[in-house]
Structures are given as C-alpha cells and as structure tokens.
Design an enzyme around this catalytic site. Structure first.
Site, PDB file in Angstrom:
ATOM      1  NE  ARG A  70      -2.281  -1.187   3.640  1.00  0.00           N
ATOM      2  CZ  ARG A  70      -1.876  -0.095   4.429  1.00  0.00           C
ATOM      3  NH1 ARG A  70      -2.300   0.919   4.285  1.00  0.00           N
ATOM      4  NH2 ARG A  70      -1.464  -0.516   5.558  1.00  0.00           N
ATOM      5  CE1 TYR A 211       2.401  -7.102  -4.152  1.00  0.00           C
ATOM      6  CE2 TYR A 211       1.178  -6.440  -2.302  1.00  0.00           C
ATOM      7  CZ  TYR A 211       2.030  -7.507  -2.806  1.00  0.00           C
ATOM      8  OH  TYR A 211       2.480  -8.572  -2.050  1.00  0.00           O
ATOM      9  N   GLY A 213      -4.362  -3.915  -1.496  1.00  0.00           N
ATOM     10  CA  GLY A 213      -5.091  -2.732  -0.726  1.00  0.00           C
ATOM     11  C   GLY A 213      -4.877  -1.437  -1.774  1.00  0.00           C
ATOM     12  CE  LYS A 220      -6.100  -3.606   5.009  1.00  0.00           C
ATOM     13  NZ  LYS A 220      -6.440  -4.102   6.271  1.00  0.00           N
ATOM     14  CG  HIS A 240      -7.580  -2.825  10.695  1.00  0.00           C
ATOM     15  ND1 HIS A 240      -6.086  -2.328  10.789  1.00  0.00           N
ATOM     16  CD2 HIS A 240      -7.585  -3.870   9.687  1.00  0.00           C
ATOM     17  CE1 HIS A 240      -5.307  -3.248   9.938  1.00  0.00           C
ATOM     18  NE2 HIS A 240      -6.064  -4.056   9.476  1.00  0.00           N
ATOM     19  CB  SER A 262       1.105  -3.803  10.403  1.00  0.00           C
ATOM     20  OG  SER A 262       1.944  -2.746  10.837  1.00  0.00           O
ATOM     21  CB  CYS A 264       0.399  -7.235  16.501  1.00  0.00           C
ATOM     22  SG  CYS A 264       0.949  -5.499  17.247  1.00  0.00           S
ATOM     23  CG  ASN A 268       0.128 -15.686  13.166  1.00  0.00           C
ATOM     24  OD1 ASN A 268      -0.341 -16.017  11.851  1.00  0.00           O
ATOM     25  ND2 ASN A 268       1.293 -15.437  13.509  1.00  0.00           N
ATOM     26  CG  ASP A 287      -7.474  -6.904   7.386  1.00  0.00           C
ATOM     27  OD1 ASP A 287      -6.686  -6.638   8.202  1.00  0.00           O
ATOM     28  OD2 ASP A 287      -7.948  -6.214   6.266  1.00  0.00           O
ATOM     29  NE  ARG A 379       0.177  -8.578   2.210  1.00  0.00           N
ATOM     30  CZ  ARG A 379      -0.443  -8.040   3.166  1.00  0.00           C
ATOM     31  NH1 ARG A 379      -1.558  -8.318   3.580  1.00  0.00           N
ATOM     32  NH2 ARG A 379      -0.041  -6.974   3.685  1.00  0.00           N
ATOM     33  CG  ASN A 507      -1.578 -15.280  22.572  1.00  0.00           C
ATOM     34  OD1 ASN A 507      -0.630 -15.098  23.829  1.00  0.00           O
ATOM     35  ND2 ASN A 507      -1.314 -15.019  21.400  1.00  0.00           N
TER      36      ASN A 507
HETATM   37  O1  TSX Z   1       1.295 -13.765  16.072  1.00  0.00           O
HETATM   38  C1  TSX Z   1       1.843 -13.758  17.007  1.00  0.00           C
HETATM   39  N1  TSX Z   1       1.331 -14.146  18.280  1.00  0.00           N
HETATM   40  C2  TSX Z   1      -0.372 -14.195  18.270  1.00  0.00           C
HETATM   41  C3  TSX Z   1      -0.570 -15.435  18.013  1.00  0.00           C
HETATM   42  C4  TSX Z   1      -1.988 -16.008  17.922  1.00  0.00           C
HETATM   43  N2  TSX Z   1       3.219 -13.678  16.971  1.00  0.00           N
HETATM   44  C5  TSX Z   1       4.170 -13.465  15.943  1.00  0.00           C
HETATM   45  C6  TSX Z   1       4.152 -11.975  15.686  1.00  0.00           C
HETATM   46  C7  TSX Z   1       4.516 -11.778  14.295  1.00  0.00           C
HETATM   47  C8  TSX Z   1       3.781 -11.344  13.202  1.00  0.00           C
HETATM   48  C9  TSX Z   1       3.905 -13.888  18.287  1.00  0.00           C
HETATM   49  N3  TSX Z   1       5.589 -13.541  18.431  1.00  0.00           N
HETATM   50  C10 TSX Z   1       3.242 -13.978  19.458  1.00  0.00           C
HETATM   51  C11 TSX Z   1       1.834 -14.098  19.505  1.00  0.00           C
HETATM   52  O2  TSX Z   1       1.363 -14.416  20.348  1.00  0.00           O
HETATM   53  N4  TSX Z   1       4.212 -13.942  20.527  1.00  0.00           N
HETATM   54  C12 TSX Z   1       5.625 -13.785  19.848  1.00  0.00           C
HETATM   55  C13 TSX Z   1       6.782 -13.650  20.688  1.00  0.00           C
HETATM   56  C14 TSX Z   1       7.356 -14.935  20.813  1.00  0.00           C
HETATM   57  C15 TSX Z   1       8.005 -15.486  19.786  1.00  0.00           C
HETATM   58  C16 TSX Z   1       8.600 -17.063  19.919  1.00  0.00           C
HETATM   59  C17 TSX Z   1       8.240 -17.356  21.134  1.00  0.00           C
HETATM   60  C18 TSX Z   1       7.506 -16.927  22.149  1.00  0.00           C
HETATM   61  C19 TSX Z   1       7.050 -15.696  21.885  1.00  0.00           C
HETATM   62  N5  TSX Z   1       8.890 -19.056  21.443  1.00  0.00           N
HETATM   63  C20 TSX Z   1       9.564 -19.677  20.642  1.00  0.00           C
HETATM   64  O3  TSX Z   1      10.270 -19.369  19.631  1.00  0.00           O
HETATM   65  C21 TSX Z   1       9.942 -20.899  21.189  1.00  0.00           C
HETATM   66 MN    MN Z   2      -5.257  -5.279   7.756  1.00  0.00          MN
END
Ligand code: TSX
Ligand code: MN
Length: 595
Positions: A70, A211, A213, A220, A240, A262, A264, A268, A287, A379, A507
């Site tokens: 973007r 590309y 967005g 978006k 968002h 972004s 975070c 996942n 999203d 992507r 989590n």
């Molecule tokens: O997505 C992540 N989450 C949410 C998951 C449901 N990530 C990846 C972020 C980059 C986009 C995370 N990274 C999360 C997280 O909760 N926590 C972390 C930090 C982290 C990375 C690796 C480990 C622990 C915490 N442990 C090992 O690698 C063994």
């Molecule tokens: Mn987004």
C-alpha cells in the site's frame, strides 16, 4: 454487454468510464468458477501467472519491484474541507484531485479489456452487507476479487431491486499502443499512483498500482475508509478487527473482535487453536469487522470479506498451522519465492532453507544471496471457506454478537500481558492510545513507538477526532449491552531480551480470563492503568512459566507509566479541537491514578 445491466446509475457510470479510459473491450463479470479459470488462463498465456506443481489450481505472481505494498503517502481522503479528512489523512480538494486523475485516466485502458466486477461485501442480502462495483483493467484484480469478495450477477439483481452501490474505479495506468508487448506486471510510476476516496459521495478512484489494498478496492478502500465514514453517518462500526468465536468446555460461546497494528500477528490470533483443555476457537474473519446494533440491543459483527489476503513471510506450521492448511490449493501467491520443484517458499515457512530458489524478482537465489528470497510483504490470497477452523456462522447474515473487544500492540516493556478497561469510555481511551514498537517489517526506525489508534490510522475515512467521538456515542447507545474492552501485549521481554509470554496457542489462557470476567466468575485487581488479573486467575496449567516471570509480565511501573503521559498528550494534541472532551477526561484520570 450493457444489455445485461438494467440499473441506470451503473449503466451511465460504465459508459462514462469507457469514454474516458477508452478500453478495447468491456467484460461484465459474473463471478463463476469458469470465469476465474478463463482469467487465470489469460494470465498464464501472458506469462504473468506461474502455475505451482505442488499446489492444485495455485499460481505465483511477481509484481513490479516498485509496486509491492500500500502507498500511504499517495492515499487521499478527498472531502470538501481539509478539516473533515483530519490530521491522519492526506487531503486534496475533490475538484482538483478529480481533475488530475481524469488527466491520467484519459485513454489509460487502451489496448486492454475493462472488467466490470459487481461484488458484495458481506453475505449477499445481509442487512449489514454493502454492494460495490469495481471497474478494473487488471485480470489479476478480477481473480483476487473473486476470492476476497462475493463477485456475482446476483448483485446486479439487488441493484434492480433498488439497492445502491459504491463505484470503485481502478486502472493499473499502463495503456498499450498497437502491437506493444505487455510486461509481466504493468503499473504506473510512483508519482502517478493515486488511491483516492470521496467519502461524501461514496466513491473510490485508484490509479497506477496493481497491488493488494491499492487495487482490490473492496478491502481497505471500501470496507474500511468509505465504510467507516458511512458507519459514522449511519450509527454503526466499520473496524480493522479480526472476529473469532471461543467456546468454553460447557459449550458457552463468546465472540471476540480484536484490533492490532501490523506485525502483531492478527491473522495468527484469528486462526489460533487453544492450548487449554476443552476450549474451542473458530475463525470468522482476520481483518475487517462491520458491526451494527441488533434488535436485541447488542452489537452484531460480520466479516465483509470472503478470503484472506495474508502476509506470507513468518507463516508456518509453528506460527499458524490453520493458515498453512488453508493455502494448499486454489491460492494466488504474490511475491513469494519459487522452489525448483514448483512450490512457493518464504522466510520463516520452515527451518530448511532450500539451496536454490527463484526470488520474488525472478532471479536465482541461494542462501548466500543478498536480501530475502520472498518480499517481506509477499501475500497469499485464500478462500476463507478453505480454513479448517472457519466458524459455521461465518456467513450468517445476522452476524455474531460481540462480547469482547481487544486492543493491543507490540511493546517490549511497560505494558503488561493483559488488563481490562474500567468502563466503555476508558476502553475508548485504550483504543485511542494504542501503540506499537516498529519492527523490521515496518518502515522507519526499529523499536520506535508508533501510535496507531484502534489500528485505524491508515484506514479511517474521516477526521479521527470525530471517529473517537463516534466510539463514545456507540457506548452510550449500547449501554449495559456494550462489549467489555481489554488491552493485551503478547510481546513483553525480560532484561535479557527474551519474550516473557509464549504467545500463540497459549494466548487462549488470556482469552479464557476475559470470558470469566464477562461472566463475573473472577474478580480483578485495581491498578492505575486498569483492571489486572489476580495471580491465580490466568490458567497456567501445563505451562512451564515461573511465578517470577508472571510477576514481571504483569508488572505496572508507576515511573514507566508516568513517562507515557507526555507522549499521549502530544498524540492527543494532533487532533486539536476535534479531540473529544471524554478523552481529555480519561487522560486526566489516568494521570491522577498514577499520582
Ligand atoms: O502472531 C503472534 N502471536 C499471536 C498468535 C496467536 N506472534 C508472531 C508475531 C509476528 C507477526 C508472536 N510472536 C506472538 C503471538 O502471540 N508472540 C510472539 C513472541 C514470541 C516468539 C517466539 C516464542 C515466544 C514468543 N517462542 C519460541 O520461539 C519458542
Ligand atoms: Mn489489515
């Protein structure tokens, strides 16, 4: 082809655009699988699409190196006055911007086909859904729109029945002269790219980029920037946010909507599978959430999209197994690396780095090569229906009733794992002050703190001060039926720079505490920043985490938090007169609690 379109507004618009852009042909899309296959066949024949031997009906695209993300500084909210767009948006007066863009659009589709793409954001016919029609000269956009939105001739029937639509004009800005050979990824130079929004007339004009967005205008541009302005006028929310359903061992369901800047791990979390026994988690969206107050007085959310346009690098069976199982077939990959046996590869997909790849620029790559094999913003475009944990209600036209809002950011210090807002208004303060440390994946200095209120800074289609006020107003309307609001930080580190919280599936332990708070099953500890879990109330069964680590993870340092106040004041000052009094009040109360 216009005979198929009865709607006068649409017919006139198609005619007007065709006269301006001068395409060789016009094609009205119907959204069928045959149509997708036809477009992809065209893209294969031209050499734009590379078939992947290892994944059925999946294709790799490589964008122009100048067209990989973007373009925020080329994105405009064009309202009659600059003040309506506010301090977080670029602004040019509508007449001037349209004049400039008309100059670019003139003859811009010569040598190309103009595709008319009728689509619905949200289940077709849902009272929360909206109709758009994108006109584009890119068959790649047609295929992506098929996956990301509901492209269908049924949408035209809704127009005949009197529904309105949002016109979304897109051109890659690369006309072809007679006999001129096309390039693999045609687009315009950066200074000619424009991603323009006219929220006062629900109109989108995009030029020069193919590309994500910038080009898939349902996402978006429509579902966030235009929809947020409509939502403000009409009394609903376009956010968002991911949407997920948690089910506890007794079978009780909780619906969570969560906003993160972004990098975070929003996708996942949207597909996360709980590590705690008996709890189930299902994905509704990763999203965007559109939410309206239902007849029951509660906030009901739909995912307006029908696919995932996910960042590939970092996605693996460790970080997101459900995404990995979603992208086995029928996928469009963009800017990933290509393996010698005809599969895609990206940094972080697994531990084994192949000895030879073709990188995202189409060059030979070995582990000794400079730079990444896949672009960091590479992507996958995947149908949501293929996600193994997609919720059976993900297309329910009524949406799902939201119990919990989560805001968050990436902070290596200061912010504890989780805390709860004292009230709706305090929760709005948490959303408005949300901040994240920049990573390698962002542009700018690594480790710098960036405020991204409600994760909406790049996506709010009007003055963000008014947006904050809209959130306060929604709280007033919802009253006792308002969702509870929490703030999380999965990324706190210890003195040695090690993550204190395992994240990912674990989590679920934090989400469980939120559900128990909603059900009044557990009390919380008052702190200056909000309500903290009591030590025994985060379920750590089966987790190897020391009590000292948990204390460090949950620590609220008065000194560190007092140091946040001036930064929040500066952030608030950017909104000037439009900053709601309620936010000033919340900041004052925080400062007073910190002493
Ligand atoms: O997505 C992540 N989450 C949410 C998951 C449901 N990530 C990846 C972020 C980059 C986009 C995370 N990274 C999360 C997280 O909760 N926590 C972390 C930090 C982290 C990375 C690796 C480990 C622990 C915490 N442990 C090992 O690698 C063994
Ligand atoms: Mn987004």
């Amino acid at each position: 082809m216009n005979s198929a379109v009865k709607n006068e507004k649409l017919n006139n618009w198609i005619k007007e655009v065709a006269e301006m852009c001068q395409p060789d042909d016009i094609y009205l899309c119907s959204g069928t699988k045959e149509e997708y296959d036809l477009m992809m066949a065209k893209l294969l024949a031209s050499g734009s699409a590379i078939p992947l031997k290892k994944r059925p009906n999946s294709f790799l695209f490589r964008s122009d190196p100048s067209d990989v993300a973007r373009v925020e500084d080329r994105t405009y909210i064009s309202t009659s006055s600059k003040d309506e767009a506010g301090p977080t948006n670029n602004w040019v007066a509508p007449a001037e911007l349209k004049n400039t863009m008309k100059g670019l659009y003139k003859g811009c589709m010569k040598g190309r086909t103009m595709y008319v793409i009728p689509f619905s954001m949200g289940p077709i016919g849902s009272p929360i859904s909206k109709i758009g029609v994108e006109i584009s000269d890119s068959p790649y956009v047609v295929c992506n729109m098929h996956t990301m939105t509901r492209v269908s001739s049924k949408v035209l029937e809704l127009l005949d029945a009197g529904e309105d639509f949002i016109p979304c004009l897109h051109s890659i800005g690369a006309p072809l002269a007679k006999g001129q050979k096309d390039v693999q990824w045609p687009c315009a130079p950066i200074e000619n790219k424009y991603i323009s929004h006219f929220p006062e007339e629900n109109l989108i004009w995009s030029y020069g980029s193919g590309y994500g967005g910038n080009a898939l205008l349902g996402k978006k541009c429509l579902a966030l920037r235009i929809a947020s302005a409509m939502a403000k006028r009409e009394g609903w929310l376009a956010e968002h946010m991911l949407i997920l359903r948690l089910t506890n061992p007794e079978g009780k369901q909780y619906h969570i909507a969560a906003a993160f800047p972004s990098a975070c791990g929003k996708t996942n979390l949207a597909m996360m599978q709980p590590s705690i026994k008996g709890w189930k988690c299902e994905c509704i969206g990763d999203d965007i959430a559109w939410m309206k107050i239902g007849t029951d007085g509660r906030l009901h959310a739909i995912n307006p999209e029908s696919g995932f346009f996910g960042v590939a690098p970092g996605t693996s069976y460790d970080t997101n197994p459900m995404a990995m199982d979603t992208i086995k077939e029928n996928i469009i990959f963009t800017n990933c690396a290509l393996t010698d046996d005809g599969d895609v590869w990206w940094e972080g997909i697994n531990d084994a780095v192949p000895s030879h790849l073709i990188d995202w620029k189409g060059h030979d790559w070995t582990p000794d090569s400079q730079g990444d094999a896949a672009h960091p913003n590479a992507r996958f475009t995947a149908p949501a229906a293929q996600c193994p944990v997609i919720c059976k209600d993900w297309e329910n036209p009524k949406g799902v009733p939201i119990d919990i809002f989560i805001f968050g950011g990436r902070r290596s210090s200061v912010v504890p794992l989780v805390y709860e807002a004292y009230s709706w208004d305090h929760g709005v303060f948490l959303g408005a002050t949300a901040a994240s440390e920049t990573t390698f994946a962002n542009i700018g200095a690594v480790g710098h703190l960036r405020r991204d209120p409600f994760a909406m800074k790049p996506f709010c289609g009007y003055n963000m001060g008014d947006y904050f006020q809209h959130w306060f107003n929604m709280g007033e309307k919802l009253g006792s039926k308002a969702p509870r609001i929490f703030y999380v930080n999965w990324f706190r580190k210890n003195q040695d720079g090690k993550y204190l919280w395992p994240g990912f599936s674990d989590n679920s332990r934090v989400l469980k505490w939120m559900c128990e708070r909603v059900d009044n099953k557990v009390n919380a500890e008052k702190s200056p920043i909000g309500l903290l879990p009591k030590e025994a109330d985060i379920d750590l069964a089966g987790l190897n985490i020391s009590s000292e680590n948990m204390k460090e993870l949950m620590e609220v340092s008065l000194k560190e938090w007092k140091a946040e106040i001036p930064d929040i004041e500066n952030h608030f000052a950017t909104f000037g007169k439009r900053l709601p009094e309620s936010l000033k009040k919340q900041l004052k109360e925080l400062a007073a609690r910190l002493g």
